[in-house]
Design a protein around this motif. Sequence first.
Motif, PDB file in Angstrom:
ATOM      1  N   GLU A  92      75.976  36.674   2.314  1.00 29.04           N
ATOM      2  CA  GLU A  92      76.763  35.445   2.192  1.00 29.04           C
ATOM      3  C   GLU A  92      78.050  35.641   1.412  1.00 29.04           C
ATOM      4  OE1 GLU A  92      76.071  32.244   3.517  1.00 29.04           O
ATOM      5  OE2 GLU A  92      74.795  33.603   4.697  1.00 29.04           O
ATOM      6  N   THR A  93      78.001  36.504   0.426  1.00 30.87           N
ATOM      7  CA  THR A  93      79.120  36.585  -0.523  1.00 30.87           C
ATOM      8  C   THR A  93      80.043  37.777  -0.269  1.00 30.87           C
ATOM      9  OG1 THR A  93      77.452  35.854  -2.106  1.00 30.87           O
ATOM     10  CG2 THR A  93      79.614  36.353  -3.003  1.00 30.87           C
ATOM     11  N   ALA A  94      79.447  38.905   0.081  1.00 35.18           N
ATOM     12  CA  ALA A  94      80.240  40.148   0.089  1.00 35.18           C
ATOM     13  C   ALA A  94      81.185  40.221   1.280  1.00 35.18           C
ATOM     14  CB  ALA A  94      79.301  41.342   0.101  1.00 35.18           C
ATOM     15  N   THR A  95      82.240  40.975   1.074  1.00 37.77           N
ATOM     16  CA  THR A  95      83.140  41.268   2.190  1.00 37.77           C
ATOM     17  C   THR A  95      82.772  42.621   2.814  1.00 37.77           C
ATOM     18  OG1 THR A  95      84.707  42.183   0.621  1.00 37.77           O
ATOM     19  CG2 THR A  95      85.096  39.923   1.323  1.00 37.77           C
ATOM     20  N   ARG A  96      82.046  43.423   1.999  1.00 41.00           N
ATOM     21  CA  ARG A  96      81.511  44.684   2.520  1.00 41.00           C
ATOM     22  C   ARG A  96      80.180  44.971   1.852  1.00 41.00           C
ATOM     23  NH1 ARG A  96      84.671  49.897   1.904  1.00 41.00           N
ATOM     24  NH2 ARG A  96      85.890  48.684   0.408  1.00 41.00           N
ATOM     25  N   ILE A  97      79.326  45.648   2.585  1.00 41.15           N
ATOM     26  CA  ILE A  97      78.016  45.986   2.036  1.00 41.15           C
ATOM     27  C   ILE A  97      77.798  47.493   2.169  1.00 41.15           C
ATOM     28  CG2 ILE A  97      75.496  45.744   2.353  1.00 41.15           C
ATOM     29  CD1 ILE A  97      76.017  42.894   3.360  1.00 41.15           C
ATOM     30  N   GLY A  98      77.311  48.100   1.089  1.00 42.12           N
ATOM     31  CA  GLY A  98      76.949  49.517   1.157  1.00 42.12           C
ATOM     32  C   GLY A  98      75.464  49.655   0.884  1.00 42.12           C
ATOM     33  N   ILE A  99      74.775  50.455   1.698  1.00 38.16           N
ATOM     34  CA  ILE A  99      73.344  50.646   1.474  1.00 38.16           C
ATOM     35  C   ILE A  99      73.132  52.031   0.844  1.00 38.16           C
ATOM     36  CG2 ILE A  99      71.056  50.779   2.560  1.00 38.16           C
ATOM     37  CD1 ILE A  99      72.067  48.862   4.687  1.00 38.16           C
ATOM     38  N   MET A 100      72.434  52.030  -0.296  1.00 39.64           N
ATOM     39  CA  MET A 100      72.212  53.282  -1.040  1.00 39.64           C
ATOM     40  C   MET A 100      70.739  53.660  -1.036  1.00 39.64           C
ATOM     41  SD  MET A 100      74.558  53.120  -4.439  1.00 39.64           S
ATOM     42  CE  MET A 100      74.553  54.878  -4.708  1.00 39.64           C
ATOM     43  N   ARG A 101      70.518  54.965  -1.041  1.00 37.94           N
ATOM     44  CA  ARG A 101      69.156  55.462  -1.241  1.00 37.94           C
ATOM     45  C   ARG A 101      69.246  56.847  -1.877  1.00 37.94           C
ATOM     46  NH1 ARG A 101      64.969  56.701   3.537  1.00 37.94           N
ATOM     47  NH2 ARG A 101      66.106  58.660   3.515  1.00 37.94           N
ATOM     48  N   SER A 102      68.441  57.082  -2.850  1.00 38.65           N
ATOM     49  CA  SER A 102      68.375  58.386  -3.548  1.00 38.65           C
ATOM     50  C   SER A 102      69.743  58.901  -3.962  1.00 38.65           C
ATOM     51  CB  SER A 102      67.695  59.436  -2.655  1.00 38.65           C
ATOM     52  OG  SER A 102      66.423  58.992  -2.278  1.00 38.65           O
ATOM     53  N   GLY A 103      70.545  58.008  -4.433  1.00 35.91           N
ATOM     54  CA  GLY A 103      71.858  58.400  -4.965  1.00 35.91           C
ATOM     55  C   GLY A 103      72.918  58.616  -3.904  1.00 35.91           C
ATOM     56  N   GLN A 104      72.610  58.267  -2.701  1.00 39.21           N
ATOM     57  CA  GLN A 104      73.600  58.466  -1.637  1.00 39.21           C
ATOM     58  C   GLN A 104      73.953  57.140  -0.987  1.00 39.21           C
ATOM     59  OE1 GLN A 104      71.320  61.514   0.529  1.00 39.21           O
ATOM     60  NE2 GLN A 104      73.178  62.777   0.385  1.00 39.21           N
ATOM     61  N   LEU A 105      75.231  57.001  -0.672  1.00 37.05           N
ATOM     62  CA  LEU A 105      75.673  55.831   0.078  1.00 37.05           C
ATOM     63  C   LEU A 105      75.449  56.159   1.551  1.00 37.05           C
ATOM     64  CD1 LEU A 105      77.082  53.059  -0.046  1.00 37.05           C
ATOM     65  CD2 LEU A 105      79.262  54.251   0.145  1.00 37.05           C
ATOM     66  N   LEU A 106      74.442  55.492   2.135  1.00 31.80           N
ATOM     67  CA  LEU A 106      74.037  55.877   3.500  1.00 31.80           C
ATOM     68  C   LEU A 106      74.878  55.201   4.569  1.00 31.80           C
ATOM     69  CD1 LEU A 106      70.157  55.665   3.056  1.00 31.80           C
ATOM     70  CD2 LEU A 106      71.590  57.702   2.966  1.00 31.80           C
TER      71      LEU A 106
ATOM     72  N   TYR B 287      82.282  43.869  -2.910  1.00 31.82           N
ATOM     73  CA  TYR B 287      81.493  44.944  -2.318  1.00 31.82           C
ATOM     74  C   TYR B 287      80.094  44.872  -2.898  1.00 31.82           C
ATOM     75  CZ  TYR B 287      80.547  49.643  -0.454  1.00 31.82           C
ATOM     76  OH  TYR B 287      80.053  50.702   0.255  1.00 31.82           O
ATOM     77  N   ALA B 288      79.112  44.709  -2.004  1.00 28.27           N
ATOM     78  CA  ALA B 288      77.720  44.643  -2.474  1.00 28.27           C
ATOM     79  C   ALA B 288      77.023  45.974  -2.219  1.00 28.27           C
ATOM     80  CB  ALA B 288      76.995  43.525  -1.742  1.00 28.27           C
ATOM     81  N   LEU B 289      76.482  46.537  -3.290  1.00 25.29           N
ATOM     82  CA  LEU B 289      75.706  47.775  -3.164  1.00 25.29           C
ATOM     83  C   LEU B 289      74.239  47.389  -3.079  1.00 25.29           C
ATOM     84  CD1 LEU B 289      77.063  50.367  -5.765  1.00 25.29           C
ATOM     85  CD2 LEU B 289      77.034  50.618  -3.288  1.00 25.29           C
ATOM     86  N   LEU B 290      73.642  47.656  -1.945  1.00 25.42           N
ATOM     87  CA  LEU B 290      72.234  47.318  -1.762  1.00 25.42           C
ATOM     88  C   LEU B 290      71.388  48.577  -1.901  1.00 25.42           C
ATOM     89  CD1 LEU B 290      72.238  44.955   1.372  1.00 25.42           C
ATOM     90  CD2 LEU B 290      71.699  44.321  -0.976  1.00 25.42           C
ATOM     91  N   GLY B 291      70.213  48.414  -2.420  1.00 28.64           N
ATOM     92  CA  GLY B 291      69.324  49.568  -2.512  1.00 28.64           C
ATOM     93  C   GLY B 291      68.122  49.255  -3.364  1.00 28.64           C
ATOM     94  N   ALA B 292      67.081  50.037  -3.178  1.00 27.00           N
ATOM     95  CA  ALA B 292      65.859  49.827  -3.974  1.00 27.00           C
ATOM     96  C   ALA B 292      66.084  50.325  -5.397  1.00 27.00           C
ATOM     97  CB  ALA B 292      64.702  50.586  -3.327  1.00 27.00           C
ATOM     98  N   ASN B 293      65.091  50.095  -6.238  1.00 31.25           N
ATOM     99  CA  ASN B 293      65.171  50.630  -7.600  1.00 31.25           C
ATOM    100  C   ASN B 293      65.287  52.146  -7.537  1.00 31.25           C
ATOM    101  OD1 ASN B 293      64.921  48.135  -8.753  1.00 31.25           O
ATOM    102  ND2 ASN B 293      62.686  48.253  -8.927  1.00 31.25           N
TER     103      ASN B 293
END
Lengths: 469, 232
Positions: free
Chosen positions: B196-210, B30-36
């Motif tokens: 390429e690697t993940a089986t799932r991707i989650g996009i986060m912003r401001s502490g929330q999984l969007l 599971y890849a968590l994507l998001g800005a700093n």
Amino acid sequence: MVRLIFNNELKGSLRDRRVQLLAGFTTLFLLLSAWSGQGAYTHLADARAQAAAKAEAEWDSLGAYNPHSAAHFGTYAYRPLGLLRMLDAGVQPFTGDVLKVEGHVANEALYAEASRSSSLMRFSAFQPALVLQAIVPLLLIFLAFGSIARERETGTLKMLVLQGASFRQLMAGKALAYWIISLGLLLATVLIMAILYGGQMAWDTFALFMLGYALYYLLAALLSVYVSAKARRSSGALAVLLGGWLLWVFILPKLAAQLGQSLYPLPSRIVFEEQMQEDRKKGLDGHNPSDERRKALEEKVLAEYEVDSIEQLPINFDGIVMQADEEYGNQVWDKHFGDYYQTVQQQNRVIQWASALAPFLAVRNLSMALAGTSLYDHLHFQQSVEDYRRGWVKALNDEHAYGGSKTGEWGWKAEAAFFQSMEDYTYERPGLSWSIANRWPEIIVLLVWLLVAVGLVAFSRNLSVLDQN
Amino acid sequence: MIQAFNLSKSFNGQPALQQLNLSVAPGEIYALLGANGAGKTTTINLFLHFLEPDKGEARINGKPVAEDQQAARAGIAYIPENIQLYPHLSGIENLAYFSALSGQKYTTAALEQFLAQAGLEPEAFRKHAHHYSKGMRQKTGIAIALAKEAKAMLLDEPTSGLDPKASNEFARLLTQLSEQGMAVLMATHDLFRAKETATRIGIMRSGQLLQELQPSEIGHTDLESLYLQQMS
């Protein structure tokens, strides 16, 4: 787990060039100071032996001599130098340990300026005690300030904790590793002493001396690691530890000494001398026949010998008068020395209380006590010399009174054999139990601090793995 | 299995993570994507229990992390953005030390095998770690994670600063581990590697999984567009 951490920290420290450099410098300081201490010791011991031999020879070669003149000629009492003086000279360089023994006058070293101060003047000398008491803890601070804080900064702390290491285990393992390094320095000291003086060493005292330092280093290592664990940054830990070191080693001891002096002031040398002279004047004057108390004594002796005048006495009345005067002087000395001793004890009690805040003071006092160089040891020596002096003067006065002369025969001479038969002064250093008896507060302070440090490490809470938040 | 139930955390009143619900099953990456500042690292730190949650619960392999930290941590391998090793120890000594801390005792041959599996060149095994590049340190960190034989792995920007070859090798290794049944949660900025690697991707912003995505169902360009749209 603790063993693993200990091994890794020890290995890391020993491979670290900075640590090698620091430990090298500390060892060098220790060796230099030991060399300097040993040089000073040897020089003093040689000079002492020569002077003692000369004084004995002079006394033995008096020949036929008037006993009272011999009392004024006097002799010297030398305090033997303990081997541990090489490591910790304590107050000895300031109090001196040679006293003149003579009639009318109690030993002169009582008036030595430094003997009426329990302050830390001894820091002016570069001696092993300074390295053992101040420099080695500084080395421990430099070794340990980053022990946990730097792991936190670099992120290895996260990995360590995740691998199962607890803060308690980390702190214990690391503190033990630094402690072992400091013990290496103590071991170097033991080896130096064993090589130089193995046969003459009082090993039980030496073992306790080293044990005191070993516990002190364990305390320094535990506290340093604990501060590192509590600090967010290693730079913060270093600042806190250096501040604590300054406070312990320099500021609090000075403050304690000054507080002791303010609360329980010792008279200045001049005032002390004046007070002694004033009280002494109230006694019998051995050279003044018009003194009233001399007349009372005269009447008593005449009655005792059932004669009407001094000239009819079969003895020399001057010797009896001088002994009576000595005995009065002894009372004056006892009073003033007693007051002095009591004030010194009161000052010392302030310092003992202060050691509760600064264990450096506790280990310093303990070290001096075991080395036989504390102020208590000096006072014990003074008392011992005074006891000897009283017997010595009494023997001379008795010879003057009962040796065959008559009153007024100031030119009469006792035989040389009499002077040669008088025992030379030998100082019996009090035993280990005496040295420790005065120092229970320091021992308790050291142990309580150690328990507190162990408690801080064992029961610390709310330590963060992260270097923020 | 890595699970979060309504996991929340704030710092000085500012929410860093809000009501996170997440589940990473064995064999998943599971890849968590998001800005700093999106909350990725906070999420990882909550799973490691380096932070105490304000609300909610984190579980590793079914064990609530807050209740039994030691047991939960024993089941996690972790690779931070910058692996730091003990510079005075060689790669193999570092591996032996960290493995011993977690109670694992390996032979030298076994340790070498972990290092080789992580992609470290054999000639580097006995070099002191202060000679290591970031890539070599990351590989040693992977070997440490492998040696722990954990069932869950948490990674915080693991490919940051790695060259493309090392990054690619790393991705292949992760895939291998997930195929062996490991649950992997990876916080990353690297959209390409996540895709390429993940089986799932989650996009986060401001502490929330969007949003959650299946990488197989979205192209690189679409992922990038979607990510930038969520960040704006």
